[in-house]
Design a protein around this motif. Sequence first.
Motif, short mmCIF file in Angstrom:
data_model
loop_
_atom_site.label_atom_id
_atom_site.label_comp_id
_atom_site.label_asym_id
_atom_site.label_seq_id
_atom_site.Cartn_x
_atom_site.Cartn_y
_atom_site.Cartn_z
N MET A 1 -18.16 13.00 15.44
CA MET A 1 -18.35 13.70 16.73
C MET A 1 -19.42 12.99 17.55
SD MET A 1 -19.82 17.46 17.40
CE MET A 1 -21.49 16.94 17.54
N VAL A 43 -30.27 24.56 15.03
CA VAL A 43 -31.04 23.49 14.35
C VAL A 43 -31.59 22.54 15.41
CG1 VAL A 43 -30.92 21.58 12.70
CG2 VAL A 43 -29.67 23.69 12.24
N MET B 1 -32.73 17.61 12.33
CA MET B 1 -33.59 16.44 12.19
C MET B 1 -33.19 15.39 13.22
SD MET B 1 -33.86 13.68 9.19
CE MET B 1 -32.78 12.61 10.10
N ILE B 2 -34.18 14.76 13.75
CA ILE B 2 -33.91 13.72 14.75
C ILE B 2 -34.87 12.56 14.52
CG2 ILE B 2 -35.46 14.69 16.51
CD1 ILE B 2 -33.26 14.08 18.54
N TYR B 245 -29.29 11.64 14.67
CA TYR B 245 -29.47 13.09 14.51
C TYR B 245 -28.69 13.57 13.31
CZ TYR B 245 -24.77 13.75 16.31
OH TYR B 245 -23.43 13.71 16.45
N LEU B 247 -27.68 17.46 12.09
CA LEU B 247 -27.83 18.90 12.32
C LEU B 247 -27.29 19.73 11.16
CD1 LEU B 247 -26.81 19.05 16.11
CD2 LEU B 247 -29.10 18.99 15.13
N LEU B 248 -26.11 19.36 10.70
CA LEU B 248 -25.50 20.09 9.58
C LEU B 248 -24.85 19.08 8.63
CD1 LEU B 248 -23.57 23.02 11.33
CD2 LEU B 248 -25.75 23.16 10.16
N ALA B 250 -22.06 18.36 7.75
CA ALA B 250 -20.61 18.45 7.96
C ALA B 250 -20.20 17.35 8.93
CB ALA B 250 -20.26 19.82 8.54
N GLY B 252 -19.12 15.34 11.86
CA GLY B 252 -19.23 15.63 13.29
C GLY B 252 -20.58 16.20 13.70
N TYR B 253 -21.42 16.47 12.74
CA TYR B 253 -22.73 17.03 13.11
C TYR B 253 -23.88 16.09 12.77
CZ TYR B 253 -20.30 21.38 14.01
OH TYR B 253 -19.45 22.32 14.53
N LEU B 263 -38.20 12.89 24.56
CA LEU B 263 -38.05 13.47 23.21
C LEU B 263 -38.94 12.74 22.19
CD1 LEU B 263 -34.32 14.42 22.65
CD2 LEU B 263 -36.32 15.79 22.07
N LEU B 266 -42.20 14.23 22.53
CA LEU B 266 -42.19 15.60 21.99
C LEU B 266 -42.24 15.62 20.47
CD1 LEU B 266 -41.88 18.62 22.94
CD2 LEU B 266 -39.48 18.37 22.33
N VAL B 270 -46.64 15.01 20.39
CA VAL B 270 -47.11 16.41 20.51
C VAL B 270 -47.65 16.91 19.16
CG1 VAL B 270 -46.38 18.78 21.00
CG2 VAL B 270 -45.72 16.94 22.53
#
Lengths: 656, 339
Positions: A1, A43, B1-2, B245, B247-248, B250, B252-253, B263, B266, B270
């Motif tokens: 994605m 998240v 997480m990024i 990144y 995110l999950l 899975a 696609g995330y 960013l 940040l 920060v």
Amino acid sequence: MVLDDFSLSKRGANPRHLTPESASPGEKGPWPASPKDRLAANVADCVVFLPILALVTAPFSRQASEARLIGAEELWSSAVLSALIAGFLALLAYQTLTVILLGTTPGKLVLGLRVVSISTPNHLRPRPIEAFLRALFWCLEACMLGIPWLAVFSNERRRPMHDRIADTVVITYSKKRRAVPAEPTLAEMSLASGFQSATLSVFAMVLAIQIGRLQDQSSSFETQLARFEDEGRLCPEVREAIEKSSTRRLDSIKDRLETTLTLYISGAVENICLEAEAELALWRNQETPLAYLAKGVALEDSEQASKYFEKACDGSKNTDICKAITLLQDIEARDVRDDVERDREAENQHERDVLKALAAIDEKTPDYLRALAVRYLVDKRDDETVLSYLDSANHFDGARDFAAQERAKTLWRLNRKSEGRAAMISAFFLLNPEARLNLAQWFCRQEVLTDGCSADEAAACLQVREAVNDNEVWLHRPEVASAFIHSVHCSAKDEKDALESIKGRLPFKSGKRLVDVFLNLQKDKRKEAVRELKDLLKGFQNTRSVFFTDASVVLASIANGPDEIEAVQGAWNRMDERSEGWLTVGRSLLKNLVRLGVWDAAVATGLKLQQENRFDSQSLQLTLLAAKKAGRKQVERALVENLPRSPSSLPKGSEK
Amino acid sequence: MIFPVLRGFLPPHLIPVTFLFFSLNLLVFIFTLEANHEGDRKIESILSDRSFVETQGVAFAVMISREPEASLFSSTLHSLATKALGGDFNSRRILGNLALRNVTFMRDAETYDFGGDEVALEKWRSSFKELKDIQANHPTYLWGLSRLKSDWIQYISYQFSHSGFVHLFWNMVFLLIFGGFVETRLGGSFVILSYLGGGLLGAFAFSKLSGISSSPLVGASAAVSALIALVGIAWLKRGRLRFFYWLLPAQGYYGFVLLPSWLVLLVMLVPDLSGYLAAARDVGSVAYSAHLGGAAWGTLMALALSCGLLRPEVDEKAKNEKQNENESPNDRDQSRKAS
């Protein structure tokens, strides 16, 4: 994605075509967002919001860490509470402002999700009041660990409580990532509402506990600090002893030090209490020699302790402090005597110092020195002098419990057993439950091991039985377990199953085997009992164990043949001559040897007891009898001749 | 997480200056490793002695209690001192460890008249002398910026010394990512100026905001913070940066995405500011003020760049085109969307 473009699409900001009916698959969007996307969006929001949260709560974090450092519980609680409130408000502002300004949160933005109002005719981005309400309930749900968000699975249009209250919905235009309308079953709905109710209950409970805790912290940190400044770290036992005393004061460093030293010597406080008192005095530069003595006594490192003793006694040797050090060094030297080469001259000089120190003990002698002398003389078996120290009125102001216990034991040791028992019972009124049990178990074991089961052991042994029946935990102390076994054994003459029934309650294997021995003896299985006792004695590494003493005494009292006597003698030789167990086993062995008519062995045993200054009137009579029967005239004469030179070994008023 | 990826880890021939700094840090770490380890071991053995730390704590408490409240020592230290002198062993242990960072204590302790427990003090003094001797030959104290050594050379050398492998690892990861990015986009001189200038301003900020303590300041963090701030601010108008990144767990995330440069500020700078504001005075092992000093230098450089006071060495247009050729089709799509 690949994530959506970060820039805000006009289409997303003003979704004009959303109606409740249109939120179904098969049509051109928008659709309700899928739970997975919403979770991922949360998240992503965390990534953006956490640095902001850290910044907002930084001053409170600083307060909290400083409060934690100095142990100010109250300040810490208030700083944490402030941080939580600040964090909550920051989260509320973040959720509200981003939805008002962007129509979505940054996390949702990167996932291509929008928040829209369904109460307005054109379903535009939410009005400020809607955004605020949605954010407020979203934050409240977040405080409940986000569990109410689970409603996203049970609601048909994927709207948890915050969306329903604010009349909003989270949508997506991506057909691939839309949510299939939920068709909640009764089970799903029950599960979701059950979760919510449970969370609410836990949340309310935690809140109530926290409020209760905050209320409990009634004394402020300033008060605590002021108390530290005034009285330092004062152990509760020391406080209690001083408060009970009529002559001592809490604000006197000297009184505190002397009381703590006395309590430590009498075994009522741990060395950490004594160390704290000594340190307090030393760093306040008050009562320095006494504080050096206390610190030296509290230390486990003997090399370092001797440096403190040097400091404590670097002037005149006639001070009470120096006398105490002389006694302490003698006790310590006795512990290592076997390992080091002895310097005879120094030893003689030291002995003279000890005698001088003991001779100087009078009415004015401080309690700690008196307690030390008692300990020293108990170890030296000079019970008469011990009794004279203990009998002086108005002494041991800070350690009456100790004096009462020692007095009862000393009287018993001096063969003034009835007086000892009376002193024990009167001491019971002074003592706390633990000290009472200690005294009772000592008496119970001494009575049973010396004279067997009789009516005399009843008072002490009953106390032990009652204490154990009230609280089984006491059985984890070997002395108590041993006294309990003897107590049950003595009372079990009427109740045959009593011994069998306590086996399962005993935590010590040796204790269980001892019960087996008694059971065999009850069933007249003497051979099995002797075999079990021999095995038990062989297996012991630690001859100081109470069960080793018990097994030796039981074997000594029933031994018949030469191999059995040999086994007892072997066990007796392995024991430390200074221990109480050694004396009990020796006396028991002597009695049995005389009973069996093994005269030479009886004389040898009696002489060994005499050598260690452990003669009582009964042992003397038995040894004299044995010497006469064995034809050992010299020994007989020596025993009679030596009598006047050791008056302490023949106590006045001893019972016949 | 990024996680900022930018152009990733580039080969040494493309980023020689960054690689030079990387190599210097690595070499210093390798050459001082054994001496560092040995010194740490000796210090640890002294500090593991409970009586040493407690005596030091109570001695420090005596020193604090003789000064007026909130003058030379903070009110936190005064509260701890009151408890330590009242016999609280926990406060003594805390003060015993804090004393090692305190300049006044470390300077005066050997000759200070504490009074009190002379036997304990005699034993402590001999261990304390031993500790100072160990510190005098410890690479971290020789290379780092501390009250013990604070000549101009330490203002430079501290930037190349690290306290442990993890410290070195993360600093080098960010040096290679941000240094490599700056070197390929702006030029090697920008890396040199950011690294050394950031390090220097970081050290000055540390000395002014936190005060040089007896505990040495080491690490390339301030220099790296300058590079991060330079990229974060200079690229606000220059375009997006590449991030990884997750995110999950899975399909696609997780993956790569182009996001705005703020960013970086940040998620990386920060937290330094909050760390600085949240750290209790006299406590904490991270020199946030040095990071902030470094970031301030990076900001100044970015402003100078936007004002035209500094000019990139390389033709940015050409570089951009070259980079676009190297980027993945997905990234190219993203860039196009953004434009």
